[in-house]
Structure formats: C-alpha cells, structure tokens
Design a protein around this motif. Structure first.
Motif, mmCIF file in Angstrom:
data_model
loop_
_atom_site.group_PDB
_atom_site.id
_atom_site.type_symbol
_atom_site.label_atom_id
_atom_site.label_comp_id
_atom_site.label_asym_id
_atom_site.label_seq_id
_atom_site.Cartn_x
_atom_site.Cartn_y
_atom_site.Cartn_z
ATOM 1 N N TRP A 69 5.895 -1.053 -5.194
ATOM 2 C CA TRP A 69 5.928 -1.924 -4.002
ATOM 3 C C TRP A 69 5.673 -1.161 -2.717
ATOM 4 C CZ3 TRP A 69 9.911 -1.338 -0.266
ATOM 5 C CH2 TRP A 69 10.952 -0.466 -0.637
ATOM 6 N N ASP A 70 5.259 -1.929 -1.733
ATOM 7 C CA ASP A 70 5.090 -1.429 -0.363
ATOM 8 C C ASP A 70 5.214 -2.629 0.569
ATOM 9 O OD1 ASP A 70 4.720 0.301 1.717
ATOM 10 O OD2 ASP A 70 2.733 0.977 1.150
ATOM 11 N N LYS A 114 8.524 3.114 -4.606
ATOM 12 C CA LYS A 114 8.046 2.848 -3.238
ATOM 13 C C LYS A 114 6.880 3.776 -2.951
ATOM 14 C CE LYS A 114 7.779 1.821 1.180
ATOM 15 N NZ LYS A 114 6.491 2.485 1.434
ATOM 16 N N VAL A 115 5.709 3.193 -2.837
ATOM 17 C CA VAL A 115 4.525 3.994 -2.537
ATOM 18 C C VAL A 115 4.211 3.868 -1.051
ATOM 19 C CG1 VAL A 115 3.590 3.818 -4.868
ATOM 20 C CG2 VAL A 115 3.024 2.053 -3.174
ATOM 21 N N ASN A 116 3.173 4.530 -0.611
ATOM 22 C CA ASN A 116 2.776 4.409 0.785
ATOM 23 C C ASN A 116 1.277 4.163 0.848
ATOM 24 O OD1 ASN A 116 2.016 4.929 3.537
ATOM 25 N ND2 ASN A 116 4.091 5.730 3.783
ATOM 26 N N ASP A 142 -1.878 -4.094 1.719
ATOM 27 C CA ASP A 142 -1.826 -2.626 1.765
ATOM 28 C C ASP A 142 -1.950 -2.053 0.357
ATOM 29 O OD1 ASP A 142 -1.384 -2.874 4.458
ATOM 30 O OD2 ASP A 142 0.764 -2.488 4.355
ATOM 31 N N LEU A 143 -1.232 -2.662 -0.577
ATOM 32 C CA LEU A 143 -1.273 -2.163 -1.961
ATOM 33 C C LEU A 143 -2.679 -2.264 -2.528
ATOM 34 C CD1 LEU A 143 2.078 -3.757 -3.065
ATOM 35 C CD2 LEU A 143 1.543 -1.337 -3.396
ATOM 36 N N GLU A 144 -3.320 -3.367 -2.244
ATOM 37 C CA GLU A 144 -4.682 -3.547 -2.758
ATOM 38 C C GLU A 144 -5.622 -2.526 -2.139
ATOM 39 O OE1 GLU A 144 -4.816 -8.237 -4.035
ATOM 40 O OE2 GLU A 144 -4.995 -7.732 -1.928
ATOM 41 N N GLU A 145 -5.453 -2.275 -0.848
ATOM 42 C CA GLU A 145 -6.301 -1.267 -0.198
ATOM 43 C C GLU A 145 -6.009 0.124 -0.747
ATOM 44 O OE1 GLU A 145 -6.012 -1.719 4.062
ATOM 45 O OE2 GLU A 145 -6.968 -3.695 3.975
ATOM 46 N N GLY A 146 -4.791 0.323 -1.250
ATOM 47 C CA GLY A 146 -4.431 1.614 -1.842
ATOM 48 C C GLY A 146 -4.855 1.727 -3.295
#
Ligand code: SF4
Lengths: 392, 328
Positions: free
Chosen positions: B125-126, B90-92, B131-135
């Motif tokens: 996952w997030d 789990k990322v942020n 959001d993941l792509e922006e990260g």
C-alpha cells in the motif's frame, strides 16, 4: 458536522459486520439515497458515498504561480508561497504540480452546499435577514487548532465526498433557493480561488451577489483582483499577535492585516470576526491594540464581532470563552471608539443587535441568526437620521 | 536447479553457504543498548540497468540474517511476522521512476509467504492507487496474490490521533486491516525535510501530510511516528537503497541519483534515518554540494524522534551499531 470521509470498500473487512458495503451502496443508489444525501454514515463512524477520485472536470490550470527550475513551481496565491516539486501538492492540499504546471483540483468541486442566514457568516451590515447559498470545497491554507470544520478543511479532495457543480449551476441554484448571495465559506475560499472567482461572475449574471468568508491569508494581487468581482468580505482575524498566528494558526499576522487594508481600500464591504480564545488571545493589551489598529487603518465603521470559542479539534484543553470575557473585549473596543462592536455565539446577548452610534436606539434586533426587526431606512437611522454604513 | 529455486530451498532447509559468513556475537541486537543498523551492498545487483532479482533476494536474505544473526532467512522473518497475520508493506511510489523497486517488494513477499503469511494477507500500500500504478504495481483488491491498493481506496478511520503538534487520521490499512507493517522507504534527499528515508515514509499513513512539512518537518515527522498505532504496528524497516538520490528529491532527478546498490535494514527507524542521512551527506560532499544544514534543511526531526518525549530510537551515532556487509 457530519463525517465526510469517503472510502470504497470492495473487499470484506477483517472484522466483517452486517450488509456488505457494496451491496448497501447499490441498494442506496437504487433508492436514490446517494443522490439526495451528501453523506451516509457507517456504524464505525466513517462514511461512504461515491469517492471523488480522479476526474478531469475538477482540474483547472491554477492562477498565481510561476515556474522554477527542474519542473518545480512556486505558488503565489497565498503568503505561504509553497515551492512544489513535480507530482506534489502545496500546503493546502488542493493544488498540484503536474509536470511543471500548477493545477487546482477543486474547480466546481464543492463538498457541501447549504442555504444559511447571512447572519451565520456573520455579516450584520449586508442585507440583514437574507439567505446565502453557501459552498465549500476541501482544503485550507492554514491549520487552526480550533477549526470546527477540520473534517473538510484539513483534507484533500479525494478524502471527502464531493459534487460536480460548475459556476453557472451554483448561480442558478442560488437563484432557485431565493438566496440573495453566494457565500464562499466553511473552509478557506482562497484555496479555491479560480472556482470562487468564476462563480462570483456567474452569480452577477444572475443578479446574485457574492460574499467571501476568509482568514485573508492571501497575497495582494489576488485579493485586489477578487475585490473586483465580490460584494462583501468577512475576515476572520485570528489574533493580533504573531506568536498566536505561528503557534495556533500556522500562519502570519502581517499579510492578513495587509489584505484587510486592501479589501477596505478597494471599497468592498468588510466585517471582522475575532474568535476570543481564553488565555491565548484575550488579553486587554491585545484587544486594545487591535481596536486601535482598526480605528487607525479602517476607521470606526467597520464592524467587529467578538465571538465565543468552544473546544474543538486540537484545542480541547481550554474551556469555552466566558461571556464576561467577550463583554470585556466589547467594552475595550467601544472605549476605543469603534461604532459597531458585536458579541457572537451567545444567542440572546444584547450585543447581537445593531445600535445607532449617535442616538443609541436599536436598529436591527437579532436573536442568534434570526433578525427580529430591521429599522434602518435608506441606510439611515429612522430616529436621528445618522447614516449607518453597510449594504441594506 | 536455477538460482531462485535454490534460494527457495535454502530458506526451507538452511542451505545458506552462498552467503558470506558473518560472525556476530548473538547478543548484539539489544544487550549493548545500541540499535543495530545493517547496510548490505552488492556491486553486481544491476544487470544491464535492471535489478537482478536473484541477487536482490540474496541481498535481502543477507541483510535479514545479519541483522538477526541467524543462519536461515526464515528464522529472521519469523522474528517479525507470525503465520496467520495480515502484513502490510508500505512502499513509496511518489517519485515515479524513483519509487520502491517492485523486485524488492517481490522478494519481501516471497519471504513473507515462506514465513507463513497467506498471499491474500499481504497488503502492498501507499497513499493513492494512482501512485502505486505509476510505481509499477497493479491494483488488486480481491484477486489472487497480495492485495495492492492506496489509502484512497480504503479511506481513513474516523479517530483523530494527536501527538505533540500533529493531529491526523490514519489509513484503515493500518488501523483496521493489518496486524503489522514492513516499512520500505527510499534513500533520498528531500527538498523540504532534508531527507526522506524511513520515518518520513510513514507520512503515507496519514490523511494530511501536506500540513506537516513546515519547519523541515520537525517535530511533525517524529510526532506522526509516535502515534501509538504506528509505533506498535511498524515491525521492521527496509530502505530500498538500490538507487539513491542525494539532491533534488523527492522528485525523480536522474542527474542526482547514484547506484548505491544496497539495502539498509533494522527495527530502529531513527537509527536507520540517521545512518541514511550520513550516507547522503557524504555523497553530497563528494559531489561538491553543500551540507543539508548549510542549505537550511538539516533533518532535525531525526533528533526529535529520539528525544525522551518521542523515544522512537537512537540518533546518537555512539548508540548505533552499524554493520556493513558486501555481497560476494
Ligand atoms: S494557496 Fe496552497 S499551494 Fe498556494 S501558497 Fe498557499 S498553501 Fe501553498
């Protein structure tokens, strides 16, 4: 209500069973199912159709907010007054700060549409026996523990299947379905304010009226503005105590009372529903204070409906409201001088009918959502000529 | 041999001489009843404003070996994952530039692979794909390597979980797909909840986090962490404190960030959050900011998470054993 949650499975589950979902979707789509059914249910209780996803068609600049420092914004649509960082959403989950500008994500994005009798809203003094073309989006600015529609109200737009239906389309469909009104209902329409507002205007162009079914947790300016374009508002007054609003609804009482007064003062047709929850908002004192407040601020002619609670969502530890409790509430309100006090969610109860406050004759006879007879003529009691408030 | 190859070999063969030797009694994880929190820092972790991946892997190993008091990283990882399992990370990614460092996730993935987890059985996952792509992550449903996707891609299981004041659906990533979760939060200030570290990171698992920021997130953040599935499946927490933010969070505010150059790890995310909160408070004080309490956003949910009803961990500093190690 059906399960509405959407998902796109593009890989097999750990525990795979039956036809893979993509294949099913393709087949369903080919058969026209996806177009004709709002939701398809899977064996695990979840549902699949097409995810709403990112779609600029649903995104519009929001009304009622102001810029703060560092790309923060403050939403001024409802009394929650969320302060929102860039990339974040407000409490309602359908308004998003994108680079210091606030947007609604649910414009033209209903999750359901349905034609209901107006009595289901309930509005008893507004074209009885007519149909209301009813729409809802995802989201809500409250979180009532007894919400019966939490599967759409307590979710974000991406988590639920939706349709693209711009205001003109809604107005046109309402006309085609022979609906007298468009109802903004099921979830809290305050949070899709821009869509509701434009749809009400589009409806009027097609000679279709608009009714709002709301908890009235809304700021003064937007409610005043809204009153200019809608025809009737039914307010769900959840209780007459701050504590209940705080604990059970996650809101506040005062702004709701202010909004109710504004609706009344603006001359919109108003009815109030009070869901009676055993032990939580059914004390004699509370019902008496509520009735007195209505008498004092709105007068005796605003209808109030005491409706029956059934255990739902996060409030499953209480029994359904005893009918005797509802009858006691009605007796208290009657004794305080209110003219139109109804009992709801108890089909066949005599307090579903409208009686003339002067001669006591039955004017509108109802069973559940069905109008059995309607005797009001030219807005008056046909027996004694008393004027009966409402839009008939 | 390049440094990364050497590191890989060291995992497999136990060659960890490059790590500072830390002498710890073997029972320090639990026999004292204290929760262990390990803070590791490396002043040279940034090279020309970029994270040095090799040093980061080194730092991760240092943290894990210190926490579990073992000589080789593999032994540490084998205490939290088992071959054949599906492990979620789990990322942020809510803060754009301030999201979980991809280099850290790569390092964790590398060690998971070495611990016997198949690449495709790792799920990063997030909340949302977007959001993941922006990260900086690439969405991967089925391709080679770890899978990467948001909750919006898999949806939520239909069961409503209720604990205390919170009632939520949980992402199917947790309920259906993963056997265990590695929770990688950030060290940062939060304008509503006070801080957002490892407990609050799990708001990314529920369908309605927007409902639970009232009252500084108290008791909601504790309640969500107490949902049985979350309690059971979150195996370990790693806080990406390479860069931290002491004010203006969760949005990325470069003016209030500093290079902490570290990681904070442990099993007890209450103890981790208490520790991280103190680090943020110290930095705020040093920078002339008022305390979070004075700003009306003391993260009291951390205390709630440790009460007898939630029993998620320790928030009493006397019951937290903090071990600080600096990489050489
Ligand atoms: S409308 Fe939504 S974003 Fe605006 S104040 Fe209310 S809950 Fe917050």
């Amino acid at each position: 209500m059906n399960k509405h949650f959407s998902m796109i499975d593009q890989w097999p589950d750990k525990k795979k069973e039956g036809m893979d979902r993509r294949t099913f979707l393709k087949l369903a789509s080919a058969a026209g199912l996806v177009m004709s059914l709002p939701v398809l249910n899977w064996s695990d209780g979840a549902s699949v159709i097409a995810a709403s996803g990112e779609d600029d068609r649903y995104v519009r600049k929001a009304r009622y907010w102001k810029k703060l420092e560092h790309k923060q914004i403050k939403c001024q649509l409802c009394p929650r007054q969320c302060v929102i960082d860039d990339h974040e959403r407000g409490y309602c989950g359908v308004r998003e700060n994108r680079g210091g500008t606030y947007y609604t994500l649910v414009y033209a994005r209903p999750v359901t549409y349905h034609t209901d009798p107006i009595e289901k809203k309930p509005l008893f003094h507004f074209y009885p026996g007519s149909m209301a073309f009813s729409i809802a989006t995802a989201g809500c600015n409250l979180n009532c523990k007894f919400c019966q529609n939490w599967e759409i109200s307590q979710v974000t737009p991406e988590q639920v299947n939706s349709f693209y239906m711009p205001p003109e389309k809604i107005a046109q469909m309402a006309k085609e379905y022979d609906a007298k009104t468009i109802a903004y209902t099921y979830n809290e329409p305050t949070i899709f304010y821009e869509y509701m507002y434009d749809t009400a205007e589009a409806g009027h162009r097609e000679d279709v009226k608009s009714v709002v079914i709301t908890a009235a947790y809304i700021e003064q300016e937007p409610i005043k503005e809204l009153c200019k374009v809608v025809d009737a508002i039914k307010v769900d007054l959840k209780a007459f105590s701050d504590q209940y609003y705080k604990d059970v609804v996650h809101g506040e009482l005062k702004p709701v009372l202010d909004a109710i007064e504004t609706i009344h003062n603006q001359g919109r047709w108003l009815e109030i529903v009070y869901l009676v929850v055993p032990t939580l908002n059914d004390s004699e004192k509370e019902i008496k204070e509520l009735s007195r407040w209505i008498m004092r601020n709105l007068g005796p002619d605003v209808p109030i409906h005491f409706t029956r609670f059934f255990p739902q969502y996060l409030l499953k530890n209480l029994p359904p409201t005893p009918v005797a409790t509802l009858e006691r509430c009605k007796a208290i309100a009657d004794a305080e001088g209110l003219h139109y006090v109804y009992i709801g969610n108890v089909p066949g109860n005599p307090a579903e009918n409208t009686y003339c406050p002067h001669c006591g004759k039955v004017l509108v006879e109802r069973i559940g959502f069905t109008v059995r007879s309607m005797k009001i003529k030219n807005g008056r009691c046909p027996y004694c000529g008393t004027k009966i408030p409402g839009i008939w | 041999m390049d440094r990364r190859k050497f590191l890989k070999k060291s995992v497999l063969f136990g060659g960890t001489l490059w790590l500072p030797r830390i002498l710890l009694p073997s029972d320090r994880i639990s026999s004292s009843g204290k929760s262990r929190v390990v803070i590791v820092q490396d002043a040279k972790i940034f090279h020309n404003r970029h994270v040095d991946s090799d040093r980061l892997l080194n730092l991760l190993d240092l943290s894990m070996q210190t926490y579990f008091d073992v000589d080789v990283p593999l032994r540490a990882w084998r205490k939290i994952v088992h071959p054949g399992e599906v492990i979620g990370i789990k990322v942020n990614c809510l803060s754009g530039h301030g999201s979980t460092h991809k280099e850290l996730v790569d390092a964790v993935v590398e060690r998971l692979l070495q611990a016997g987890i198949r690449a495709n059985d790792i799920i990063i996952w997030d909340r949302l794909n977007k959001d993941l792509e922006e990260g900086g992550f690439r969405i991967n449903y089925k391709g080679k390597g770890p899978r990467v996707f948001g909750n919006d891609a898999v949806g939520f299981a239909p069961k409503l979980y209720v604990f205390g004041q919170a009632g939520s659906l949980l992402t199917r990533t947790i309920t259906n797909l993963c056997d265990g979760i590695i929770n990688i939060g950030l060290l940062r200030d939060h304008s509503i909840a006070g801080v957002s570290i490892s407990l609050k990171n799990l708001f990314g698992a529920i369908h309605n986090p927007n409902k639970y920021h009232l009252n500084v997130g108290d008791p909601y953040i504790a309640d969500v962490n107490a949902f049985p599935v979350i309690r059971q499946k979150v195996r370990f927490s790693i806080v990406d404190a390479l860069e931290a933010q002491y004010h203006g969070g969760p949005a990325y505010m470069p003016q209030w960030r500093w290079k902490f150059g570290g990681l904070i790890v442990g099993r007890d995310r209450v103890a981790i959050d208490y520790t991280g909160w103190q680090i943020i408070e110290s930095k705020r004080k040093a920078m002339g900011f008022r305390s979070l309490k004075e700003e009306g956003r003391e993260p009291t949910y951390i205390f709630t998470a440790s009460d007898s009803e939630h029993a998620l961990g320790q928030s009493n500093p006397k019951m937290i054993e903090t071990i600080k190690v600096t990489a050489s």
